[in-house]
Write an enzyme that holds these catalytic residues in place. Structure first.
Site: not given
Ligand code: PGA
Ligand code: ZN
Length: 419
Positions: A159, A203, A307, A332, A362
């Site tokens: 990614q 991004e 993540d 996050k 994102s």
């Protein structure tokens, strides 16, 4: 005390609806926009959407109504500077593990707006309100110069292919060097892969056409770094987001036209880290594979970031710690919901020797609470994309904080972990 809590449906960088929440007190108002992931982890808080015919079901009118009908009556009269109290009231009201009743987006928006209101009430910049008088660690940014996976078109399986300006001494230097490398990489891509490769993903990183091997992406980044004369000043990193090419039924990974077993993929990483100056890999295996990630963490002497693996959830992180899986937490707020829970996850990480990397989503707006929270937490690392206004505003805010702190600012993660 909190006088009112209100919300609006606004639009994010993908022209998708999200929430803007405002918390008012007699001495200050706080406002916060809610980010949204696309490549979301299975254990994240619930993202509440209307599911009707507006915006292809993505509207947040019900979430707006929940803020005004459910949350406001419960929070009016609460002390906005008592973040724990505000968040506890939100959790009480919701009462579910994944914030299914109110919606994770409602919980995050209100929690962050209350945090901002608390800062406004005390007259402190947000980073100082969160981090106290000593807050002064500016984060080393991980720049996603080449995108792939779910966040871009093109054929790259990973990614994010990040460059990390480990030799820089400040945000100002890190941003300038990386901008120069970004321009240079653009020249290389235009010349060798065609104009269309200058298109960017969610991004703001490039999206080179015809590149399907992560090693080629890293080669391109290293060439741009060298051409700028910054050889040795940059390291590389990746968010593999491996769940997206993992087949749960067979347990294999679809990579480079092959179907790899977990062991083969671990071998691929060992070679990759031997051949490239890679200092950090995020979500290298499927998000449920604690044992596999633990094995890789053992075998590679680099940062391994969880993540989707942890989803900023203290319980998931504890499970990872018990397994010895990864050695860093991707942070996050909206994966878990409240600022208090996210802060608890960061503390748990730090107590157990895990690094913390503060992260964008994102989908987001130019709201800059993320930059302030990165400094407030003193995490020493951030990933917040590359170009596009909602990314560059984070850098602009970090530059502002760095200038404001002057000599009191330090830069990057503690020790020499990534250098
Ligand atoms: P997301 O992607 O914000 O779409 O979840 C970013 C990441 O995986 O780190
Ligand atoms: Zn990720």
């Amino acid at each position: 005390p909190i006088e009112s809590v209100a919300a609006r449906e606004i639009l994010d960088n993908r022209l998708e609806p999200t929430l803007r929440v405002t918390v008012e007190t007699p001495v200050g108002t706080g406002r916060a926009d809610v980010p949204r992931g696309r490549s979301r982890g299975a254990h994240e808080a619930h993202d509440r959407r209307d599911g009707d015919d507006r915006y292809r079901g993505q509207g947040v009118k019900e979430a707006v109504a929940a803020v005004e009908e459910d949350v406001e009556p419960a929070l009016v009269g609460h002390d906005a500077t008592d973040q724990r109290g505000v968040d506890a009231a939100l959790l009480d009201l919701d009462g579910t593990r994944k914030k299914e009743r109110l919606g994770g987006n409602v919980v995050t928006g209100v929690s962050l707006a209350a945090l901002r209101a608390g800062a406004a009430a005390t007259g402190l910049p947000l980073y100082r309100y969160v981090g106290g008088a000593d807050a002064g660690v500016l984060p080393l940014p991980f720049f996603d110069l080449i995108e792939g996976g779910e966040l871009a078109g093109g054929d790259l399986p990973f990614q994010e292919h990040q460059v990390v300006p480990v030799g820089a001494d400040s945000v100002a230097e890190a941003v300038r060097w990386t901008a120069e490398v970004y321009y240079e990489l653009g020249d290389i891509l235009r010349d060798e892969y065609g104009e269309a490769s200058l298109n960017v993903g969610d991004e703001g990183g490039y999206n080179p056409l015809g590149v399907d091997d992560p090693r080629e992406a890293f080669d391109l980044e290293l060439r741009a770094v060298e051409a700028c004369g910054y050889g040795g000043e940059f390291a590389l990193a990746a968010d593999v987001a491996a769940s997206h090419f993992h087949d749960a039924e067979t347990g294999t990974y679809a990579l480079l036209g092959e179907s790899m077993t977990r062991d083969e993929l671990l071998g691929f990483y060992e070679d990759l880290v031997a051949d490239y100056p890679i200092v950090s890999l995020e979500d290298p295996l499927d998000q449920h594979d604690f044992a596999g990630v633990a094995d890789l963490t053992d075998r590679l002497d680099i940062q391994i970031v969880g993540d989707d693996l942890f989803t900023t959830n203290p319980e998931r992180l504890q499970e990872g710690i018990d397994h010895g899986a990864a050695n860093a937490l991707l942070w996050k707020v909206n994966q878990i919901g409240t600022v208090t829970e996210a802060t608890e996850a960061a503390r748990l990480a730090t107590r157990n020797g895990y690094a913390v990397q503060v992260s964008e989503r994102s989908g987001q707006t130019p709201d800059t609470w993320l930059a302030d929270l990165a400094v407030g937490l003193g995490a020493g690392q951030i990933k917040t994309g590359v170009t596009r206004g909602e990314r560059t505003e984070q850098y602009n805010r970090l530059l502002e904080i760095e200038a404001e702190l002057g000599d009191a600012a330090t830069f990057g993660p503690p020790g020499d972990a990534l250098r």
